[in-house]
Enzyme design. Sequence first.
Site, PDB file in Angstrom:
ATOM      1  N   ASP A  78       0.726  -1.136  -0.047  1.00 17.67           N
ATOM      2  CA  ASP A  78      -0.073   0.027  -0.187  1.00 17.67           C
ATOM      3  C   ASP A  78       0.866   1.358  -0.151  1.00 17.67           C
ATOM      4  OD1 ASP A  78       0.866  -0.819   2.528  1.00 17.67           O
ATOM      5  OD2 ASP A  78      -0.382   0.652   3.485  1.00 17.67           O
ATOM      6  N   GLU A 145       0.075  -1.660   5.531  1.00 14.90           N
ATOM      7  CA  GLU A 145       1.292  -1.186   6.296  1.00 14.90           C
ATOM      8  C   GLU A 145       1.339   0.279   6.915  1.00 14.90           C
ATOM      9  OE1 GLU A 145       5.404   0.633   7.623  1.00 14.90           O
ATOM     10  OE2 GLU A 145       4.044   1.325   5.888  1.00 14.90           O
TER      11      GLU A 145
END
Length: 484
Positions: A78, A145
């Site tokens: 991400d 994350e």
Amino acid sequence: MSEILQLSPAAVWRNFHALTQIPRPSGHTEKIQQFLLDFAARAGVEAFKDPAGNIVMRKEATPGYENRKTVVMQSHMDMVPQKAPDSKHNFETDPIETVIRDGWVYANNTTLGSDNGMGVAAIMAIMEDKTLKHGPIEGLITRDEETGMFGANELPSGELQADILLNLDSETWGKFVIGSAGGIDVTATMEYQEVENDQEAAVRITLKGLRGGHSGLEIHEGRGNANKEMVRLVYKAIANLDARLAAWHGGNMRNAIPFKAEVVLALPQANVDALKSLAEEHCNALNDEYKTIEHNIEVLAQDVENPATLVPEEIQDNLVEAIYACHNGVVRMIPAYPDVVETSSNLAIIDIEGGKAAIKILARSSREDMKEVVATQLQSCFNMAGMKVEFAGSYGGWDPNPDSEILRLAEKIYKEQTGEEVTVQVDHAGLECSIILGKYPHMDVMSLGPTIRSPHTATERCEIATVEPFWNLLTAILEQAPVK
């Protein structure tokens, strides 16, 4: 054709370009997960999505290298969705547009996603390359994350086979990271009954133009926090101009220093000009205070339609005073590493409107006791304002191991390839290594990466000249990985 497709090493930049075409903001990782599975199928390597939404890839050893320790390369899929105020980019649907300027790759007024797309691209390049020599390798590409390390936290025990973990999420070439801070999400909430607005006028105050930044890597630089700078003006407007708070919205990512905040204040018509003058004075003061750090800070005051309801006065006062009192920034440095932040907090997000107030903070520390201290300090501050405070997403720090076998190997190869000594450091930014180590305590761990600057901002950039040496080092480490 994108300019970055002309850069070297071609495989890394080609895969990074492919990543920029797949929307992958935190919380919206379905497209990137499928993209990575499709890539692995084309590359002919084993891959699967685990119950946590992570993508795991596996590649067999080159013949003759079967006796090497298994290495897992780890990055997160991400990216932080931040953009310039005038950008119309939609992170859930639009590809990232890259540009090259002065030796760096930028995006067009958005985050670039080199954090941690460069690590993912390197893993992809290694998985598809049939000429590299290496022992058994794995790729772990984790989910979300940036918003809570959810993929690492939910990583199943026993899933990985590796003895060595190479995290590819560091952001300065020539520096190996062997430790990082832990963190905890602090959220203060309150519901209130709105009251009827008896004021005559309303003004929207917008504070923008701050640099923002990464709340771990850049928290020590003294950059302005839009929420903390806004509260100074709001406090004066309430105290001196009979202003009342209708709404407050500042920041949008817990791990990014907020660069913009907006409030709507209702007040007597006779005081509107004074509020606009106050905003102008505050703008001048901020530009003077931050003149060596920030540039072009704006504080704009605009007449708006008078809202029907307001925050009750007592609750308004409690909220504003708590925001004013809330700690933001560095708490202290690590005594043994005085150039590295030990403990900090980032007053990241404020949303007050419609009978609900929410304040979101990320506290970090490389010491568990100090993490608890700063979290409790924040809890006490907002408890006194009558807010409910909850903790979530806690993760521990990564304790450094200066005698690491993989670190010694990487230092040796770096010296051979560059002729220079590497810098070994502990980072204040949170890395997933500590969480993975909690599940796989036998692993030997270090972190490395090319140079990336201003992650979590619309000026995020990756230094082109550092990508090829990063690739050369990474592939050499895999080729020379220790025997079992």
